[in-house]
Design a protein around this motif. Structure first.
Motif, mmCIF file in Angstrom:
data_model
loop_
_atom_site.group_PDB
_atom_site.id
_atom_site.type_symbol
_atom_site.label_atom_id
_atom_site.label_comp_id
_atom_site.label_asym_id
_atom_site.label_seq_id
_atom_site.Cartn_x
_atom_site.Cartn_y
_atom_site.Cartn_z
ATOM 1 N N GLN A 51 45.568 -47.628 26.892
ATOM 2 C CA GLN A 51 46.911 -47.062 26.696
ATOM 3 C C GLN A 51 47.425 -46.410 27.981
ATOM 4 O O GLN A 51 48.619 -46.196 28.132
ATOM 5 N N ALA A 268 44.491 -29.216 29.750
ATOM 6 C CA ALA A 268 44.248 -27.991 30.540
ATOM 7 C C ALA A 268 45.353 -27.727 31.562
ATOM 8 O O ALA A 268 45.688 -26.570 31.844
ATOM 9 N N THR A 269 45.941 -28.793 32.108
ATOM 10 C CA THR A 269 47.007 -28.614 33.095
ATOM 11 C C THR A 269 48.271 -28.057 32.444
ATOM 12 O O THR A 269 48.855 -27.067 32.912
ATOM 13 N N GLY A 434 51.538 -40.607 19.699
ATOM 14 C CA GLY A 434 52.092 -40.408 21.041
ATOM 15 C C GLY A 434 53.600 -40.526 21.066
ATOM 16 O O GLY A 434 54.246 -40.815 20.048
ATOM 17 N N PHE A 461 43.987 -37.604 34.360
ATOM 18 C CA PHE A 461 43.386 -38.326 35.487
ATOM 19 C C PHE A 461 42.409 -39.386 34.993
ATOM 20 O O PHE A 461 41.970 -39.353 33.852
#
Ligand code: NDP
Length: 622
Positions: A51, A268-269, A434, A461
């Motif tokens: 995806q 987390a970002t 999503g 990432f």
């Protein structure tokens, strides 16, 4: 072993309780387990890891545009030779260089895509970026450099400056090739050298190569249809565009005052940057598929009196202590004593109490104690959402329904309150798996279009995707063997750092090694070990060093034998990069690591070095 557990007052027999005895639980573990399963199933996608879109082709600019470096930089191609090429100038590359110097190896070069050292801390300068591991443990070489971080959790500018400090202290700037991306790495058997081709037209040769790319060097985009059609502004969090937003890492994003902004992702970002965008944007829409577990941060300035009490060896001892708490090993005092260690203490409490009561635990019983501790900890995390977020619908959507280590735990004191702001809207896209679509003018979710001026992708990432995607360039060993073919059924290494048929090639990172959430400590241990091997290979006049087939196979077997339990855990988790988006391949990011932990792993390596035999490595002089 059996004990009675009361669930909402009703007693029933079970074989596990977090504290044992006749404990009353205010929740039903079976119901919670079922809820977790339903929430997981809701998010499973057939396309799994596929995806996500690689930042190549029409999306390459999301990664290649470097907001911090000179766009007009040029230099002549290099066709020279060095003893060691270190690929990557983040903390792992800096540590490799520092440890090589210590080992008496000075002829090395650091090849780095960015315009300076820092790696992830060079690129990730989004507002609020901060290390979530205690800085006294996280920032490397603190004792060697005589530096004490300003706060318990350092912000990105301090961490980036620390990278520069390491670079200056070890005189690494003269040995760095910045703004240079490796395109391929090829072993030349005739020369017995690695040939390194780069985007600057270089053909460098190196006897040894150390791969030091970190885990978050390649950003990825969600494969949402229509991304390329958006006519507003967009960027990935690892390339924050302060020209557009105004301000800097500390805030002041005043140019967003008349902008409607979408942030896609709540990992987390996003947890760190959402409060800043929420504070400044005219309106912020946060598109959330899976909520993060958000615990207390409680950052505080460094106590200078405490810092004065630190004795030589303190950082290694503190890192060891942190790892021991996280691995459920005995410890006298929890030195770090923060959100991370609280999670592990909560999970281990039942087992510890049972052992104290003299119970002999089967692994299954220990696992169920840990599960109950996990349920209790996550109940607290969910209760924190209710206590903080006023809108009941938003609060419900922000509650994570999975076990703690299905996703990276996060710690932040401003994220949840941001959803009490009138200009911030949470858009829950979990049912649709999503965001549905991107249009010319906005983001479509659950059939509704949200017009926005800017889309910020907090989409993570290539951390656990196929190894080739994580590395991004070809690596060809002896006889034209591709590393990715060699790893097609999983890593094949000795101790995680090197592979047969890839002579003089070393890897620092997450693989078949002891894993630590304190990545820099893990990188340092690996760097020291690799520097030792290179030093010894040179001292023994070896042209090449690589694992024997037997030693490599034996280590792969060790990893297979310890990874089984982990795989079951991962497969029951909500999808994410820890478990390859719910896919079966190798049980996820952690499925190939040495699960007894980093401290035990380091002991094994220390014992290995102490013999001086280089056991399992083949050294050749021809
Ligand atoms: P993550 O991979 O953790 O998060 C990506 C986010 O994008 C997830 O919330 C994901 O949802 C969401 N997403 C992906 N596709 C879609 C879609 N189609 N629609 C909607 N949402 C979507 O990336 P991060 O950058 O947040 O973090 C990566 C890692 O970097 C961390 O886990 C950590 O290891 C490291 N990091 C460390 C920090 C530190 O303090 N040391 C700070 C920040 C990051 P879903 O969860 O449902 O997949």
């Amino acid at each position: 072993m059996e004990c009675a557990i009361k669930i909402r007052g009703e007693t029933r027999m079970d074989d596990a309780s977090p504290v044992g005895g006749n404990q009353t639980l205010d929740f039903d573990p079976d119901a919670l387990r079922e809820k977790y399963r339903l929430e997981r199933d809701k998010r499973l996608r057939e396309d799994g890891e596929a995806q996500y879109v690689e930042l190549a082709g029409e999306f390459a600019h999301y990664a290649e545009d470097d907001p911090y470096a000179d766009p007009n930089f040029t230099r002549a191609p290099l066709n020279d030779e060095v003893e060691v090429a270190i690929i990557g100038g983040g903390f792992s590359g800096l540590l490799a260089a520092a440890r090589l110097r210590e080992a008496g190896v000075d002829d090395f070069r650091i090849i780095e895509a960015g315009g300076d050292f820092g790696g992830t801390w060079y690129w990730n300068r989004y507002p609020g970026a901060q290390c979530d591991i205690e800085s006294y443990c996280y920032l490397p070489l603190l004792e060697e450099l005589g530096y004490i971080p300003k706060e318990k959790y350092s912000y990105s500018s301090e961490i980036f400056e620390h990278s520069q400090r390491v670079g200056k202290a070890h005189s690494l700037y003269d040995q760095a090739c910045f703004q240079t991306r490796v395109n391929s790495l090829r072993w030349d058997e005739g020369l017995k050298r690695w040939r390194i081709a780069t985007n600057r037209g270089d053909d460098m040769k190196a006897r040894f190569v150390i791969m030091a790319l970190g885990t978050a060097s390649r950003a990825k985009l969600p494969g949402i249809p229509g991304i390329e059609t958006f006519e507003g502004h967009s960027f990935h969090t690892s390339r924050w565009d302060y020209d557009y937003t105004g301000g800097d890492t500390t805030g002041g994003l005043t140019k967003l005052a008349d902008k409607k902004v979408a942030i896609i992702g709540t990992g987390a970002t996003a947890i760190q940057c959402v409060p800043y965008v929420g504070q400044y944007a005219e309106h912020l829409y946060v598109f959330q598929r899976t909520p993060s577990s958000v615990d207390l941060r409680g950052n505080k300035p460094t106590d200078e009196d405490w810092a004065k009490t630190l004795e030589p060896g303190w950082q290694r001892a503190r890192r060891h202590n942190f790892a021991a708490v996280l691995e459920g090993k005995p410890f006298d005092e929890d030195l770090v004593n923060d959100g991370w260690t609280d999670i592990f203490r909560s999970l281990a409490a039942g087992v510890k109490d049972a052992v104290a009561r003299g119970e002999t635990l089967t692994p299954e019983a220990a696992g169920r104690y840990a599960e109950l501790g996990d349920f209790m900890k996550m109940n607290k995390i969910r209760a924190r959402v209710d206590e903080t977020v006023k809108n009941p619908d938003a609060a419900e959507a922000l509650k994570p329904w999975y076990r703690q280590f299905c996703k990276r735990p996060t710690f932040n004191d401003e994220f949840l309150p941001t959803f009490n702001r009138p200009n911030v809207t949470l858009v829950d896209v979990s049912e649709a798996k999503g965001v549905e679509r991107i249009t010319k003018t906005g983001v479509v979710a659950n059939g509704v279009e949200y017009p926005v001026d800017c889309i910020i992708y907090a989409s993570g990432f290539e951390i656990s995707t196929a190894f080739k995607r994580r590395i991004g360039f070809e690596i060809t060993g002896r006889d034209g063997l591709s590393l990715y073919d060699y790893y097609k059924d999983g890593f094949r290494t000795l101790h995680g750092h090197s592979s047969r048929n890839f002579p003089n090639w070393f890897y620092i990172g997450v693989g078949q090694n002891g894993l630590s959430v304190n990545m820099t400590a893990m990188f340092d241990d690996q760097a020291q070990h690799i520097a030792y091997i290179i030093k010894e290979a040179r001292a023994r006049q070896a042209l090449t060093v690589e694992p024997t087939e037997a030693a490599e196979e034996a280590w792969v077997e060790v990893i297979r034998s310890v990874a089984v339990l982990n795989r079951d855990f991962q497969n029951a988790c909500t999808p994410g990069y820890y478990n390859n988006e719910g896919g079966e391949r190798s049980g996820g990011l952690n499925g190939q690591t040495f699960t007894p932990g980093i401290n035990r792993f380091n002991e094994i390596l220390a014992e290995w070095r102490a013999t001086g035999e280089l056991e399992g490595l083949e050294l050749r002089r021809d």
